[in-house]
Every structure is written in structure tokens, then in C-alpha cells.
Write an enzyme that holds these catalytic residues in place. Structure first.
Site, PDB file in Angstrom:
ATOM      1  N   SER A   1      -9.986 -12.461   8.280  1.00 22.46           N
ATOM      2  CA  SER A   1     -10.224 -12.396   6.835  1.00 22.46           C
ATOM      3  C   SER A   1      -9.808 -13.692   6.161  1.00 22.46           C
ATOM      4  O   SER A   1      -9.119 -14.525   6.754  1.00 22.46           O
ATOM      5  CB  SER A   1      -9.451 -11.228   6.238  1.00 22.46           C
ATOM      6  OG  SER A   1      -8.115 -11.621   6.025  1.00 22.46           O
ATOM      7  N   LYS A   2     -10.213 -13.811   4.912  1.00 21.63           N
ATOM      8  CA  LYS A   2      -9.915 -15.067   4.209  1.00 21.63           C
ATOM      9  C   LYS A   2      -8.412 -15.286   4.033  1.00 21.63           C
ATOM     10  O   LYS A   2      -7.960 -16.405   3.901  1.00 21.63           O
ATOM     11  CB  LYS A   2     -10.642 -15.115   2.880  1.00 21.63           C
ATOM     12  CG  LYS A   2     -10.218 -14.081   1.875  1.00 21.63           C
ATOM     13  CD  LYS A   2     -10.951 -14.302   0.572  1.00 21.63           C
ATOM     14  CE  LYS A   2     -10.437 -13.343  -0.475  1.00 21.63           C
ATOM     15  NZ  LYS A   2     -11.161 -13.458  -1.729  1.00 21.63           N
TER      16      LYS A   2
END
Ligand code: GLU
Length: 509
Positions: free
Chosen positions: A264-265
Site C-alpha cells: 500500500s501507499k
């Protein structure tokens, strides 16, 4: 696989910066297109205006440009099938939604969001947590399947808000063969009546995606695994329109380096590596770091990315973009998620910096710093340092002793390596250097060996103190290469200065 004319697209939504998983999707589409002498298209899918993020489209295009993934058709490039931004095609979708209603594949639904929320919470109370608008529930809701025609006409005339929903068939098997996953079979009873069009005149992703893929003559839909659950609906839409289906290939997810979750970011900044191709600063001023700004080369980044979910079936790891085009096939893309490995990413970068031409590397460094070192010296510094560097600017930082006398010395190393006679040995060695006229690496090395032999000294006992005096640190490129580059006068001066430093610190200790 039928490969008449390959036309593939990368279809990002401008809802934020492009995650490296998105870059990989673009890359595989690009490689597939080029391999089959086809066309690679970029289409911006911005029909969901509520998720639109300012700057995201430019970010996506700039990222792909940095990576060298250049589209044949797309925004700012043009092509026969434009415009390539869906909001600019807005007027073309309604007719298709209406066509589906005419053919009994879709219907108007007038339920308000409050009504739907009520249905949902009542279902929950009755032990059905995942209520859906589907083939069963639609018969108890306010839509053109349940209301009399006159009422539907009246509502439409009045301008009552509505959506157009897919009329999902009951109990049918949807089958399609995915190029990566094989046969996918889903019963329509498990699918809901997705919204295809809204009364504000905007299609949803599903409708716009199918209409445009058809209009743009897309032959292969290559996209992330997260779209696999939508594929049965898409297949049914093609069938409902009577259009040929494209081929599908759903790419594996990128997984976190630790654990099994999706990368994920937030992982990047949590684990200290970028997740984005280039820096992204949010409207709130929060920075998500990018590979470009960290100093990665785009070709190293692409090389690493191509291997996340694909392998060539050989031991070769370093590929140029052209070599990837040659080697890439969808049947070597894995089904299983690909674990991202930051160390391997660094390894790729190190291979690329080592293989970089010294002149090119020197130019890159001088363009990105205000270093006073001459281009010619910088080239030699690159040649000496690149074996040990990861990023171009490491060369200047770690090799600073190649253009300035050390400002500090590795004190730990000094106290570990300095024996009672080390200073004397260094003075003698300095005396030897003083008499050498041609200060090239070979001459220095043979003089050094003679010096060791005649004094019965070990290599490490002399070379390491010599290195510390000249460079301040305990490791680096070959000392004879360094000395030859610095020149006699500088080396002699540094030995003297270094010995003064050692004497002083020993005196203080
Ligand atoms: N707009 C979708 C996305 O943002 C595209 C999915 C597809 O390629 O069909 O990923």
C-alpha cells in the site's frame, strides 16, 4: 491467442498518484503491444468526479514518461480514437445505456440512497449483512421493472434522479478464459445489478470502460487482479451489446515485503522505500517519496518492476526495454502475488550504476549538483567509485576525498589499527613515495610490494593506515588508483597532515 491487431490500453483513474503496481500494469501493456507490433494506448478514466484529484493526471503521464513507457495514442498525443479522456467523451455514453434498456439488459432505478440504506439495515437485522441490489431484491424496489410504465415515464419527465442498472440474468454461468488465470466461471446469482449510468449524464466505470474498449478496438485487457471480480459483468456487457469480447489478463497483486497484504501507499514511508515512481505531494503538503527523486535510474526501476510477477525462464536478470519487449509473454506472468523486495530493488540500481558509462554518469552528477569538480576529474571519480555506489550522488558523498583532503578521520579505525610502530612505517613509506617519479598505479603497487618485502611487513598492516591517512576512511577503491589520481604532491601532503592528526589525537587520549 488471436493476435490480428494488438491494441492494448492502460486506463488509470486520476484519483491520486500512480502506485508502482500501476506502473507495472502500464509496463506489461507496453511490452505486450511492442512485442506484437501493436498499439499502446493511454486512456484517462475520470468519470467518477467525486474521486478526482487535481494534478493526478499530469503525475501519471509524467511518471510514464520518466519510465520510458511511451504511448502511441493518448492524451496530448492524439490518435484516431480520441479523445482519450473519458470526461471529454461524456456525450457518447448515454445512447449505449439506453440501448441496454431497450434490449432488456438494463433498467431505470429510482430508489433514493435513504431507501437503499433502509433496505440494507433491515436486511442486516434479519441476518443478511451483505444485502445487494440484485435479481431477487430488485423486485421489491422502485425501478422500471416494478413500476407501471406510466409512472416511469412520469418520473423521467419530472427529472427525478435515477440510475441505470444492469439487469443481471438469473442463474447463468459466465465463463471466460483469462490469459493468466485460465478459465474463470461465475454464476450470475453471485453478481449484483451494478449501476451503469447516472442521471447526471455520467457513466460509471463499468459502462464507460466497455464502451471505450470497444470503440478503441482494444484486443487485450491487461490489468490488475483487483478488477477480476468486475470481469464477469464486463463479459456480460460485451455479450449484451453483441460485441466481440477482448482477451483478458489479470495481473497478480504486488505484496508487502513483510507479510502477505497488498503493497500500500503507506508501506513505502513505513519501511523506508518508495512506492511511487516520482514524488507526490498531497494537497495537505504530505510527501510520498518517488524513485526518481531518490536517485534511481528509470531503467533500473523498470527492470525491477518487470520481475515483479513475471520471469523470463532463464537466469538473465538485467534487461533493456528492447530485450524485455523481445522476451515478454503473458504465459510467464504468475498467478500468485509478487512480494516486493526493497533490497533487490537496490541491487538492480547497483547493477545499473556499475554498467553506466563514466562520462554519462559524470554529466548526470554535474547536472544535478553545483559541484566544482571538473567534468574530466568527475569521470575518473565515477570510474573509481561506481562499483561501490547505489545512487549517483553517493559518488560525490562517499568519494569526497577524491576532490578534497579529508576533513575528519575514522577514529575507531585509527585506534584499532595504529600499533606502536605504525607512524614510523608510514613515515618510511612516505619517504619511498617521495622518490617515485612516475606516480601511476602499477609503479606504486610494485614499490609498495618491495617496501613490504624489504621491511618484512604484512599487506594490511601498511595499506590500511595508508588509506586512512589519505582518505580518512577504512574502505574504498584501490589505494594505488586513488594515489595515482590524486598525484604525488597531494598524497605526500595528506600523509603528513594525517600523521599530525594521529599524533594529536594520541596525545589527547
Ligand atoms: N480505471 C481503472 C483503474 O483505475 C481501469 C481498470 C481497467 O483497466 O479496466 O484501474
Amino acid at each position: 491467442m488471436s493476435l490480428n491487431e494488438v491494441r492494448v490500453r492502460f486506463a488509470p483513474s486520476p484519483t491520486g498518484p500512480l502506485h508502482m503496481g500501476g506502473v507495472r500494469t502500464a509496463l506489461y501493456n507496453y511490452l505486450f503491444a511492442k512485442k506484437h507490433k501493436g498499439t499502446f494506448i493511454i486512456r484517462i478514466e475520470d468519470t467518477d468526479q467525486t474521486r478526482f484529484v487535481q494534478g493526478a493526471q499530469d503525475y501519471i503521464l509524467e511518471s510514464l514518461k520518466w519510465c520510458g513507457i511511451s504511448p502511441d495514442e493518448g492524451p496530448g498525443i492524439g490518435g484516431k480514437y480520441g479523445p482519450y479522456i473519458q470526461s471529454e467523451r461524456k456525450s457518447s455514453y448515454r445512447i449505449f445505456a439506453e440501448k441496454l434498456i431497450e434490449n432488456d439488459h438494463a433498467y431505470y432505478a429510482f430508489d433514493t440512497s435513504e431507501e437503499l440504506d433502509r433496505m440494507r439495515s433491515e436486511a442486516k437485522k434479519m441476518g443478511m449483512p451483505n444485502w445487494q441490489y440484485n435479481g431477487v431484491s430488485r423486485m421489491n424496489l422502485r425501478n422500471s421493472l416494478t413500476l407501471p410504465k406510466s409512472e416511469v415515464d412520469r418520473l423521467l419527465e419530472e427529472g427525478a434522479p435515477y440510475v441505470i442498472r444492469m439487469k443481471m440474468p438469473r442463474n447463468e454461468e459466465v465463463r471466460f478464459e483469462d490469459n493468466i488465470r485460465g478459465w474463470v466461471v461465475v454464476n450470475t446469482n453471485n453478481l449484483d445489478d451494478k449501476v451503469l449510468f447516472k442521471s447526471d449524464g455520467m457513466p460509471t466505470y463499468h459502462l464507460a470502460n466497455i464502451v471505450d474498449d470497444h470503440a478503441m478496438k482494444i484486443s487485450h485487457v491487461i490489468r490488475g487482479e483487483e478488477w477480476l471480480p468486475s470481469a464477469p459483468l464486463h463479459v456480460l456487457l460485451y455479450d449484451a451489446f453483441g460485441w466481440p469480447r477482448p482477451e483478458f489478463a489479470h495481473l497478480p497483486l504486488l505484496l508487502k515485503p513483510d507479510g502477505n497484504g497488498k503493497l500500500s501507499k503507506r508501506d513505502g514511508d513505513r519501511l523506508g522505500f518508495p512506492v511511487f515512481p516520482i514524488d507526490w505531494i498531497t494537497a495537505e503538503g504530505e510527501l510520498y517519496s518517488g524513485y526518481r527523486e531518490k536517485g534511481y535510474f528509470p531503467d533500473a526501476f523498470i527492470n525491477m518492476l518487470a520481475f515483479l510477477g513475471w520471469n523470463p525462464g532463464t537466469a538473465q536478470e538485467i534487461f533493456s526495454l528492447e530485450e524485455f519487449v523481445e522476451a515478454f509473454t503473458l504465459d510467464r506472468v504468475s498467478k500468485a502475488g509478487a512480494k516486493f523486495d526493497p533490497e533487490k530493488t537496490k541491487w538492480f540500481q547497483q547493477q545499473y550504476i556499475r554498467n553506466k558509462d563514466d562520462a554519462a554518469l559524470a554529466k548526470l552528477i554535474s547536472n544535478s549538483t553545483d559541484s566544482k569538480v571538473s567534468e574530466e576529474n568527475l569521470q575518473t571519480i565515477c570510474a573509481l567509485m561506481k562499483e561501490r555506489a547505489t545512487f549517483p550522488l553517493d559518488i560525490l558523498k562517499d568519494g569526497s576525498y577524491l576532490f578534497e583532503s579529508p576533513k575528519s578521520y575514522d577514529e575507531k579505525m585509527i585506534s584499532k589499527k595504529w600499533k606502536s610502530n605504525t607512524t614510523e612505517i608510514m613515515e618510511d613509506w612516505r619517504g619511498v613515495l617521495l622518490d617515485i617519479n612516475s606516480f601511476d598505479a602499477d609503479t606504486l603497487e610494485s614499490s609498495f610490494k618491495d617496501f613490504l618485502n624489504s621491511n618484512e611487513l604484512g599487506f594490511g598492516a601498511v595499506l590500511l593506515p595508508f588509506r586512512i591517512l589519505v582518505t580518512g576512511v577504512g574502505s574504498g577503491p584501490g589505494m594505488f588508483d586513488i594515489s595515482s589520481f590524486l598525484g604525488k604532491e597531494e598524497v605526500l601532503a595528506r600523509i603528513e597532515k594525517g600523521l599530525q592528526h594521529v599524533a594529536k589525537s594520541q596525545h589527547e587520549a
